[in-house]
Design a protein around this motif. Structure first.
Motif, PDB file in Angstrom:
ATOM      1  N   LYS A 273       0.899  -1.180  -0.149  1.00 41.12           N
ATOM      2  CA  LYS A 273      -0.069   0.011  -0.061  1.00 41.12           C
ATOM      3  C   LYS A 273       0.773   1.265  -0.024  1.00 41.12           C
ATOM      4  O   LYS A 273       0.451   2.222  -0.603  1.00 41.12           O
ATOM      5  CB  LYS A 273      -0.940   0.051   1.266  1.00 41.12           C
ATOM      6  CG  LYS A 273      -1.850   1.180   1.212  1.00 41.12           C
ATOM      7  CD  LYS A 273      -2.676   1.025   2.591  1.00 41.12           C
ATOM      8  CE  LYS A 273      -3.551   2.222   2.640  1.00 41.12           C
ATOM      9  NZ  LYS A 273      -4.648   2.192   3.843  1.00 41.12           N
ATOM     10  N   GLU A 274       1.953   1.154   0.496  1.00 40.79           N
ATOM     11  CA  GLU A 274       2.823   2.309   1.027  1.00 40.79           C
ATOM     12  C   GLU A 274       3.863   2.523  -0.286  1.00 40.79           C
ATOM     13  O   GLU A 274       4.575   3.304  -0.478  1.00 40.79           O
ATOM     14  CB  GLU A 274       3.658   2.173   2.103  1.00 40.79           C
ATOM     15  CG  GLU A 274       4.462   3.540   2.528  1.00 40.79           C
ATOM     16  CD  GLU A 274       3.454   4.864   2.936  1.00 40.79           C
ATOM     17  OE1 GLU A 274       4.146   5.780   2.991  1.00 40.79           O
ATOM     18  OE2 GLU A 274       2.357   4.606   3.292  1.00 40.79           O
ATOM     19  N   GLY A 275       3.838   1.420  -1.096  1.00 44.72           N
ATOM     20  CA  GLY A 275       4.801   1.267  -2.136  1.00 44.72           C
ATOM     21  C   GLY A 275       6.303   1.313  -1.894  1.00 44.72           C
ATOM     22  O   GLY A 275       7.343   1.611  -2.396  1.00 44.72           O
ATOM     23  N   ILE A 276       6.578   0.462  -0.851  1.00 43.44           N
ATOM     24  CA  ILE A 276       7.862  -0.009  -0.317  1.00 43.44           C
ATOM     25  C   ILE A 276       8.011  -1.396  -0.623  1.00 43.44           C
ATOM     26  O   ILE A 276       7.464  -2.305  -0.681  1.00 43.44           O
ATOM     27  CB  ILE A 276       7.837   0.037   1.345  1.00 43.44           C
ATOM     28  CG1 ILE A 276       7.427   1.502   1.902  1.00 43.44           C
ATOM     29  CG2 ILE A 276       9.456  -0.278   1.752  1.00 43.44           C
ATOM     30  CD1 ILE A 276       7.351   1.489   3.178  1.00 43.44           C
ATOM     31  N   LYS A 277       9.138  -1.696  -1.201  1.00 38.74           N
ATOM     32  CA  LYS A 277       9.760  -2.665  -1.703  1.00 38.74           C
ATOM     33  C   LYS A 277      10.698  -3.690  -0.874  1.00 38.74           C
ATOM     34  O   LYS A 277      10.825  -4.881  -0.964  1.00 38.74           O
ATOM     35  CB  LYS A 277      10.534  -2.755  -3.183  1.00 38.74           C
ATOM     36  CG  LYS A 277       9.414  -2.239  -4.300  1.00 38.74           C
ATOM     37  CD  LYS A 277       8.632  -3.179  -4.712  1.00 38.74           C
ATOM     38  CE  LYS A 277       7.791  -2.686  -5.908  1.00 38.74           C
ATOM     39  NZ  LYS A 277       6.914  -4.021  -6.539  1.00 38.74           N
ATOM     40  N   ARG A 278      11.802  -3.142  -0.178  1.00 37.77           N
ATOM     41  CA  ARG A 278      12.658  -3.559   0.587  1.00 37.77           C
ATOM     42  C   ARG A 278      12.347  -3.919   1.848  1.00 37.77           C
ATOM     43  O   ARG A 278      11.889  -3.343   2.644  1.00 37.77           O
ATOM     44  CB  ARG A 278      13.866  -3.013   0.501  1.00 37.77           C
ATOM     45  CG  ARG A 278      15.086  -3.751   1.072  1.00 37.77           C
ATOM     46  CD  ARG A 278      15.702  -4.587  -0.162  1.00 37.77           C
ATOM     47  NE  ARG A 278      16.949  -5.076   0.049  1.00 37.77           N
ATOM     48  CZ  ARG A 278      17.245  -6.445   0.454  1.00 37.77           C
ATOM     49  NH1 ARG A 278      16.350  -7.234   0.623  1.00 37.77           N
ATOM     50  NH2 ARG A 278      18.445  -6.619   0.557  1.00 37.77           N
ATOM     51  N   ILE A 279      12.625  -5.222   2.187  1.00 44.33           N
ATOM     52  CA  ILE A 279      12.313  -5.684   3.833  1.00 44.33           C
ATOM     53  C   ILE A 279      13.417  -6.674   4.064  1.00 44.33           C
ATOM     54  O   ILE A 279      13.861  -7.673   3.187  1.00 44.33           O
ATOM     55  CB  ILE A 279      11.062  -6.512   3.762  1.00 44.33           C
ATOM     56  CG1 ILE A 279      10.831  -6.852   5.344  1.00 44.33           C
ATOM     57  CG2 ILE A 279      10.635  -7.436   2.971  1.00 44.33           C
ATOM     58  CD1 ILE A 279       9.402  -7.050   5.708  1.00 44.33           C
ATOM     59  N   ILE A 280      13.832  -6.600   5.188  1.00 48.82           N
ATOM     60  CA  ILE A 280      14.783  -7.298   5.817  1.00 48.82           C
ATOM     61  C   ILE A 280      14.090  -8.084   6.992  1.00 48.82           C
ATOM     62  O   ILE A 280      13.720  -7.333   8.001  1.00 48.82           O
ATOM     63  CB  ILE A 280      16.173  -6.840   6.265  1.00 48.82           C
ATOM     64  CG1 ILE A 280      16.865  -5.687   5.291  1.00 48.82           C
ATOM     65  CG2 ILE A 280      17.433  -7.827   6.860  1.00 48.82           C
ATOM     66  CD1 ILE A 280      17.221  -6.694   3.820  1.00 48.82           C
ATOM     67  N   THR A 281      14.174  -9.347   7.124  1.00 47.82           N
ATOM     68  CA  THR A 281      13.751  -9.968   8.237  1.00 47.82           C
ATOM     69  C   THR A 281      14.730 -11.120   8.945  1.00 47.82           C
ATOM     70  O   THR A 281      15.638 -11.435   8.256  1.00 47.82           O
ATOM     71  CB  THR A 281      12.331 -10.778   8.084  1.00 47.82           C
ATOM     72  OG1 THR A 281      12.666 -12.101   7.413  1.00 47.82           O
ATOM     73  CG2 THR A 281      11.331 -10.039   7.383  1.00 47.82           C
ATOM     74  N   ILE A 282      14.671 -11.134  10.307  1.00 50.38           N
ATOM     75  CA  ILE A 282      15.167 -12.185  11.266  1.00 50.38           C
ATOM     76  C   ILE A 282      14.556 -13.300  11.154  1.00 50.38           C
ATOM     77  O   ILE A 282      13.499 -13.437  11.678  1.00 50.38           O
ATOM     78  CB  ILE A 282      15.723 -11.604  12.699  1.00 50.38           C
ATOM     79  CG1 ILE A 282      16.463 -10.081  12.376  1.00 50.38           C
ATOM     80  CG2 ILE A 282      16.879 -12.618  13.389  1.00 50.38           C
ATOM     81  CD1 ILE A 282      17.828 -10.199  11.665  1.00 50.38           C
ATOM     82  N   GLY A 283      15.216 -14.461  10.756  1.00 46.98           N
ATOM     83  CA  GLY A 283      14.677 -15.756  10.814  1.00 46.98           C
ATOM     84  C   GLY A 283      15.489 -16.698  11.697  1.00 46.98           C
ATOM     85  O   GLY A 283      15.786 -16.238  12.586  1.00 46.98           O
ATOM     86  N   THR A 284      15.680 -17.819  11.473  1.00 48.48           N
ATOM     87  CA  THR A 284      16.130 -18.799  12.386  1.00 48.48           C
ATOM     88  C   THR A 284      17.179 -19.883  11.224  1.00 48.48           C
ATOM     89  O   THR A 284      16.417 -19.980  10.171  1.00 48.48           O
ATOM     90  CB  THR A 284      15.294 -19.653  13.213  1.00 48.48           C
ATOM     91  OG1 THR A 284      16.229 -20.446  13.846  1.00 48.48           O
ATOM     92  CG2 THR A 284      13.942 -20.404  12.599  1.00 48.48           C
ATOM     93  N   ALA A 285      18.045 -20.432  11.834  1.00 50.35           N
ATOM     94  CA  ALA A 285      18.860 -21.443  10.851  1.00 50.35           C
ATOM     95  C   ALA A 285      17.951 -22.562  10.648  1.00 50.35           C
ATOM     96  O   ALA A 285      18.266 -23.056   9.780  1.00 50.35           O
ATOM     97  CB  ALA A 285      20.200 -21.657  11.557  1.00 50.35           C
ATOM     98  N   GLY A 286      16.825 -22.889  11.413  1.00 53.17           N
ATOM     99  CA  GLY A 286      16.018 -23.757  11.378  1.00 53.17           C
ATOM    100  C   GLY A 286      15.402 -23.925   9.753  1.00 53.17           C
ATOM    101  O   GLY A 286      14.914 -24.960   9.162  1.00 53.17           O
ATOM    102  N   ILE A 287      15.256 -22.586   9.215  1.00 50.79           N
ATOM    103  CA  ILE A 287      14.326 -22.648   7.939  1.00 50.79           C
ATOM    104  C   ILE A 287      15.666 -22.530   6.819  1.00 50.79           C
ATOM    105  O   ILE A 287      15.186 -22.320   5.479  1.00 50.79           O
ATOM    106  CB  ILE A 287      13.304 -21.331   7.938  1.00 50.79           C
ATOM    107  CG1 ILE A 287      14.159 -20.152   8.073  1.00 50.79           C
ATOM    108  CG2 ILE A 287      12.484 -21.731   9.024  1.00 50.79           C
ATOM    109  CD1 ILE A 287      13.167 -18.888   7.322  1.00 50.79           C
ATOM    110  N   LEU A 288      16.696 -22.884   7.103  1.00 46.96           N
ATOM    111  CA  LEU A 288      17.554 -22.968   5.850  1.00 46.96           C
ATOM    112  C   LEU A 288      17.626 -24.322   5.312  1.00 46.96           C
ATOM    113  O   LEU A 288      17.003 -25.133   6.093  1.00 46.96           O
ATOM    114  CB  LEU A 288      19.168 -22.743   6.430  1.00 46.96           C
ATOM    115  CG  LEU A 288      19.359 -21.062   6.798  1.00 46.96           C
ATOM    116  CD1 LEU A 288      20.540 -21.289   7.542  1.00 46.96           C
ATOM    117  CD2 LEU A 288      19.266 -20.348   5.798  1.00 46.96           C
TER     118      LEU A 288
END
Length: 203
Positions: free
Chosen positions: A89-104
């Motif tokens: 909605k805001e027109g923002i494209k870039r996002i960084i999130t913190i996950g867990t090594a378990g989903i690698l």
């Protein structure tokens, strides 16, 4: 570029915020309790489970960083799709999130996630499934996402010396400090690295 930050009161979030402010970035940070925030960010009081709070935080920002954890519930499953919706909605494209090594991906069984294989020592998978839901939402979003996936996060110090690998945990990676994880997340954003990738980080 202004940065919208979610989960900034956690250990990784505080480390990211410290680095961003040292680099003279303007940060708009959502917090349920503004009294917990000592840094000089612009604080938006609210909850990441509420779309209105997310939209208010994103106003005027060019990128999003989420250091939200699972909090023992379904916070990620609820919040990440709301963040994605608000970003579009805001027109923002870039996002960084913190996950867990378990989903690698597992090195021993690349068709499995680490938490589904013998590589992970964790017997409880609820948190990993929450992070997986967030990752899959991002993967299907069309946004320019990166999921930073640290392994075991003990208290530590900022060293700026660590190993990274796309979609896998660095070989024999055992741990990484919250401080280095937050620093690396900022570096990924500032240098526009690992777009549409999961990236494992460890010493």
């Amino acid at each position: 570029m202004n940065i919208a930050l979610f989960g900034g009161t956690g250990r990784v979030g505080r480390a990211f915020l410290k680095t961003a402010l040292e680099e003279n970035r303007h940060v708009r940070m959502l917090a349920r309790d503004p009294q917990q925030v000592e840094a000089h960010a612009q604080i938006i009081e609210g909850n990441a489970r509420e779309l209105a709070s997310i939209e208010k935080t994103l106003t005027g920002c060019g990128a999003v960083v989420s250091c939200l954890g699972t909090d023992g519930n379904d916070t990620l499953t609820v919040a990440v799709p709301l963040i994605i919706s608000a970003m579009k909605k805001e027109g923002i494209k870039r996002i960084i999130t913190i996950g867990t090594a378990g989903i690698l991906q597992a090195r021993t069984s690349p068709d499995l996630y680490r938490f589904q294989s013998g590589e992970s020592r964790r017997t409880l998978t609820r948190a990993a499934n929450e992070h997986l839901n967030a990752y899959l939402s991002l993967k299907e979003s069309g946004l320019e996402w990166t999921v930073v996936c640290p392994t075991y996060l003990p208290d530590g110090q900022l060293t700026k010396e660590f190993r990274v690998a796309e979609d896998f945990l660095p070989e024999d990676g055992k741990q990484i400090s919250a401080e280095d994880t937050g620093y690396f997340a900022y570096k990924v954003l500032a240098e526009d690295l690992y777009v549409k990738k999961r990236v494992g980080i460890a010493y």
